[in-house]
Every structure is written in C-alpha cells, then in structure tokens.
Design a protein around this motif. Structure first.
Motif, PDB file in Angstrom:
ATOM      1  N   VAL A   5       0.853  -1.186   0.000  1.00 15.51           N
ATOM      2  CA  VAL A   5       0.000   0.000   0.000  1.00 15.51           C
ATOM      3  C   VAL A   5       0.893   1.241   0.000  1.00 15.51           C
ATOM      4  N   GLU A   6       0.784   2.036  -1.072  1.00  9.73           N
ATOM      5  CA  GLU A   6       1.565   3.262  -1.179  1.00  9.73           C
ATOM      6  C   GLU A   6       0.811   4.446  -0.572  1.00  9.73           C
ATOM      7  N   SER A   7       1.557   5.425  -0.099  1.00 11.75           N
ATOM      8  CA  SER A   7       0.976   6.664   0.426  1.00 11.75           C
ATOM      9  C   SER A   7       2.012   7.778   0.336  1.00 11.75           C
ATOM     10  N   GLY A   8       1.545   9.009   0.561  1.00 11.38           N
ATOM     11  CA  GLY A   8       2.464  10.136   0.614  1.00 11.38           C
ATOM     12  C   GLY A   8       2.469  11.026  -0.610  1.00 11.38           C
ATOM     13  N   GLY A   9       1.719  10.657  -1.636  1.00 14.87           N
ATOM     14  CA  GLY A   9       1.667  11.501  -2.824  1.00 14.87           C
ATOM     15  C   GLY A   9       0.907  12.794  -2.564  1.00 14.87           C
ATOM     16  N   GLY A  10       0.948  13.686  -3.538  1.00 13.09           N
ATOM     17  CA  GLY A  10       0.247  14.953  -3.407  1.00 13.09           C
ATOM     18  C   GLY A  10       0.663  15.934  -4.454  1.00 13.09           C
ATOM     19  N   LEU A  11       0.249  17.183  -4.259  1.00 12.16           N
ATOM     20  CA  LEU A  11       0.570  18.277  -5.175  1.00 12.16           C
ATOM     21  C   LEU A  11       1.687  19.105  -4.553  1.00 12.16           C
ATOM     22  N   VAL A  12       2.728  19.365  -5.331  1.00 17.41           N
ATOM     23  CA  VAL A  12       3.866  20.125  -4.832  1.00 17.41           C
ATOM     24  C   VAL A  12       4.391  21.011  -5.955  1.00 17.41           C
ATOM     25  N   GLN A  13       4.964  22.138  -5.595  1.00 17.66           N
ATOM     26  CA  GLN A  13       5.554  23.020  -6.599  1.00 17.66           C
ATOM     27  C   GLN A  13       6.918  22.496  -7.037  1.00 17.66           C
ATOM     28  N   ALA A  14       7.297  22.866  -8.228  1.00 19.61           N
ATOM     29  CA  ALA A  14       8.626  22.504  -8.726  1.00 19.61           C
ATOM     30  C   ALA A  14       9.698  22.956  -7.741  1.00 19.61           C
ATOM     31  N   GLY A  15      10.666  22.074  -7.506  1.00 16.64           N
ATOM     32  CA  GLY A  15      11.707  22.350  -6.532  1.00 16.64           C
ATOM     33  C   GLY A  15      11.404  21.831  -5.148  1.00 16.64           C
ATOM     34  N   GLY A  16      10.176  21.413  -4.931  1.00 17.54           N
ATOM     35  CA  GLY A  16       9.766  20.917  -3.628  1.00 17.54           C
ATOM     36  C   GLY A  16      10.127  19.457  -3.415  1.00 17.54           C
ATOM     37  N   LEU A  18       8.787  15.511  -1.599  1.00 11.96           N
ATOM     38  CA  LEU A  18       7.772  14.604  -1.083  1.00 11.96           C
ATOM     39  C   LEU A  18       8.451  13.320  -0.636  1.00 11.96           C
ATOM     40  N   ARG A  19       7.847  12.654   0.320  1.00  8.14           N
ATOM     41  CA  ARG A  19       8.337  11.350   0.751  1.00  8.14           C
ATOM     42  C   ARG A  19       7.213  10.341   0.603  1.00  8.14           C
ATOM     43  N   LEU A  20       7.426   9.367  -0.247  1.00  5.02           N
ATOM     44  CA  LEU A  20       6.453   8.297  -0.448  1.00  5.02           C
ATOM     45  C   LEU A  20       6.780   7.129   0.470  1.00  5.02           C
ATOM     46  N   SER A  21       5.736   6.447   0.899  1.00  2.00           N
ATOM     47  CA  SER A  21       5.894   5.253   1.712  1.00  2.00           C
ATOM     48  C   SER A  21       5.173   4.094   1.047  1.00  2.00           C
ATOM     49  N   CYS A  22       5.679   2.906   1.265  1.00  2.00           N
ATOM     50  CA  CYS A  22       5.054   1.682   0.762  1.00  2.00           C
ATOM     51  C   CYS A  22       5.071   0.680   1.908  1.00  2.00           C
ATOM     52  N   ALA A  23       3.895   0.437   2.463  1.00  2.00           N
ATOM     53  CA  ALA A  23       3.764  -0.485   3.583  1.00  2.00           C
ATOM     54  C   ALA A  23       3.413  -1.872   3.077  1.00  2.00           C
ATOM     55  N   VAL A  64      16.495  10.314 -12.156  1.00  3.45           N
ATOM     56  CA  VAL A  64      16.239  10.696 -10.758  1.00  3.45           C
ATOM     57  C   VAL A  64      17.492  10.651  -9.889  1.00  3.45           C
ATOM     58  N   LYS A  65      18.603  10.206 -10.452  1.00  4.99           N
ATOM     59  CA  LYS A  65      19.840  10.119  -9.670  1.00  4.99           C
ATOM     60  C   LYS A  65      20.211  11.480  -9.096  1.00  4.99           C
ATOM     61  N   GLY A  66      20.565  11.479  -7.823  1.00  2.24           N
ATOM     62  CA  GLY A  66      20.943  12.714  -7.156  1.00  2.24           C
ATOM     63  C   GLY A  66      19.771  13.496  -6.609  1.00  2.24           C
ATOM     64  N   ARG A  67      18.554  13.132  -6.969  1.00  5.89           N
ATOM     65  CA  ARG A  67      17.358  13.830  -6.475  1.00  5.89           C
ATOM     66  C   ARG A  67      16.492  12.929  -5.605  1.00  5.89           C
ATOM     67  N   PHE A  68      16.405  11.658  -5.939  1.00 11.27           N
ATOM     68  CA  PHE A  68      15.562  10.710  -5.215  1.00 11.27           C
ATOM     69  C   PHE A  68      16.440   9.760  -4.403  1.00 11.27           C
ATOM     70  N   THR A  69      15.908   9.316  -3.265  1.00  9.63           N
ATOM     71  CA  THR A  69      16.590   8.340  -2.426  1.00  9.63           C
ATOM     72  C   THR A  69      15.603   7.270  -1.979  1.00  9.63           C
ATOM     73  N   ASN A  77       8.366  -2.926   7.993  1.00 15.86           N
ATOM     74  CA  ASN A  77       7.837  -3.460   6.730  1.00 15.86           C
ATOM     75  C   ASN A  77       7.504  -2.345   5.743  1.00 15.86           C
ATOM     76  N   THR A  78       8.398  -1.383   5.625  1.00 15.27           N
ATOM     77  CA  THR A  78       8.108  -0.211   4.802  1.00 15.27           C
ATOM     78  C   THR A  78       9.325   0.172   3.966  1.00 15.27           C
ATOM     79  N   VAL A  79       9.056   0.537   2.723  1.00 19.79           N
ATOM     80  CA  VAL A  79      10.076   1.101   1.849  1.00 19.79           C
ATOM     81  C   VAL A  79       9.658   2.536   1.521  1.00 19.79           C
ATOM     82  N   TYR A  80      10.652   3.403   1.407  1.00 23.87           N
ATOM     83  CA  TYR A  80      10.400   4.836   1.213  1.00 23.87           C
ATOM     84  C   TYR A  80      11.033   5.328  -0.085  1.00 23.87           C
ATOM     85  N   LEU A  81      10.503   6.417  -0.579  1.00 27.04           N
ATOM     86  CA  LEU A  81      11.122   7.120  -1.697  1.00 27.04           C
ATOM     87  C   LEU A  81      11.104   8.610  -1.357  1.00 27.04           C
ATOM     88  N   GLN A  82      12.272   9.135  -1.002  1.00 26.33           N
ATOM     89  CA  GLN A  82      12.409  10.556  -0.747  1.00 26.33           C
ATOM     90  C   GLN A  82      12.702  11.257  -2.067  1.00 26.33           C
TER      91      GLN A  82
END
Length: 122
Positions: A5-16, A18-23, A64-69, A77-82
């Motif tokens: 189950v993914e969560s954490g999405g939304g609307l953000v301005q360029a340059g902002g 978000l952190r996604l989670s996957c439980a 996404v290299k250098g921007r996403f982690t 039991n969770t994986v994240y995408l910063q």
C-alpha cells in the motif's frame, strides 16, 4: 504473497519535496528486494529505483539520480522514496513492487500496490 500500500503523494511546486511510503503486509518483507516505478498519463510504467533486501544496495534511473533516495525499514515493513528537487516531468502515479534488485522492467516485478499520485506544478 505480500500486499503493498503506497501513500504520501500529493501536489507540490517545482523544486519541492515529497516522501512516499510503501507499507507491506506479511512477515517476509525482508526477504524481498523492492522497487519503485512511475507511470505518467499515456506512457508506460517506468523504473525509478530499487533496493536490496538489507537496504545496503540501491539502484536508480538516470532521470532521478541525485534527487531521489530509496530506503527501507524492515522492522516497519516499509520502503520509502524521498523525492527532492521535483520537476513537472516527475508528475505520475508512483507504484512500489517486489522484484529483483537489478531488474528495471515492470514485467519483472509483482505484487503491485494501487499507486499514489504525485503532481508537480511549474
């Protein structure tokens, strides 16, 4: 079979950011390498990042290299995408899935979650 189950999405301005989670459900989460994919309207699902079972090894798409982690917490039991320095072209539905660490094709992954929408405005 693990359920995701993914969560954490939304609307953000360029340059902002978000952190996604996957439980994940189940006791064997630490047995799986995990990946994040994304799918923009009218486009195929594409690889974003993957992480090994222990979290010691990660791989990224060039875009996404250098921007996403990608990271994981096996105790939770969770994986994240910063996601930092977001761009309008990052707009997509983001999915997590179970699959081989070195694979980048969506067909090599399974147990897909329902996805979470990320929209980056310019």
């Amino acid at each position: 079979q693990v359920q995701l189950v993914e969560s954490g999405g939304g609307l953000v301005q360029a340059g902002g950011s978000l952190r996604l989670s996957c439980a994940a459900s189940g006791r064997t989460f630490s047995s799986y390498a995990m990946g994040w994919f994304r799918q923009a309207p009218g486009k195929e699902r594409s690889f974003v990042a993957a992480i090994s079972r222990s979290g010691s090894t990660t791989t990224y798409a060039d875009s996404v290299k250098g921007r996403f982690t990608i990271s994981r917490d096996n105790a939770k039991n969770t994986v994240y995408l910063q996601m930092n320095s977001l761009k309008p072209e990052d707009t997509a539905v983001y999915y997590c899935a179970v699959g081989p660490l070195w694979a980048t094709m969506a067909s090599d992954f399974g147990s897909w979650g329902q996805g979470t929408q990320v929209t980056v405005s310019s």
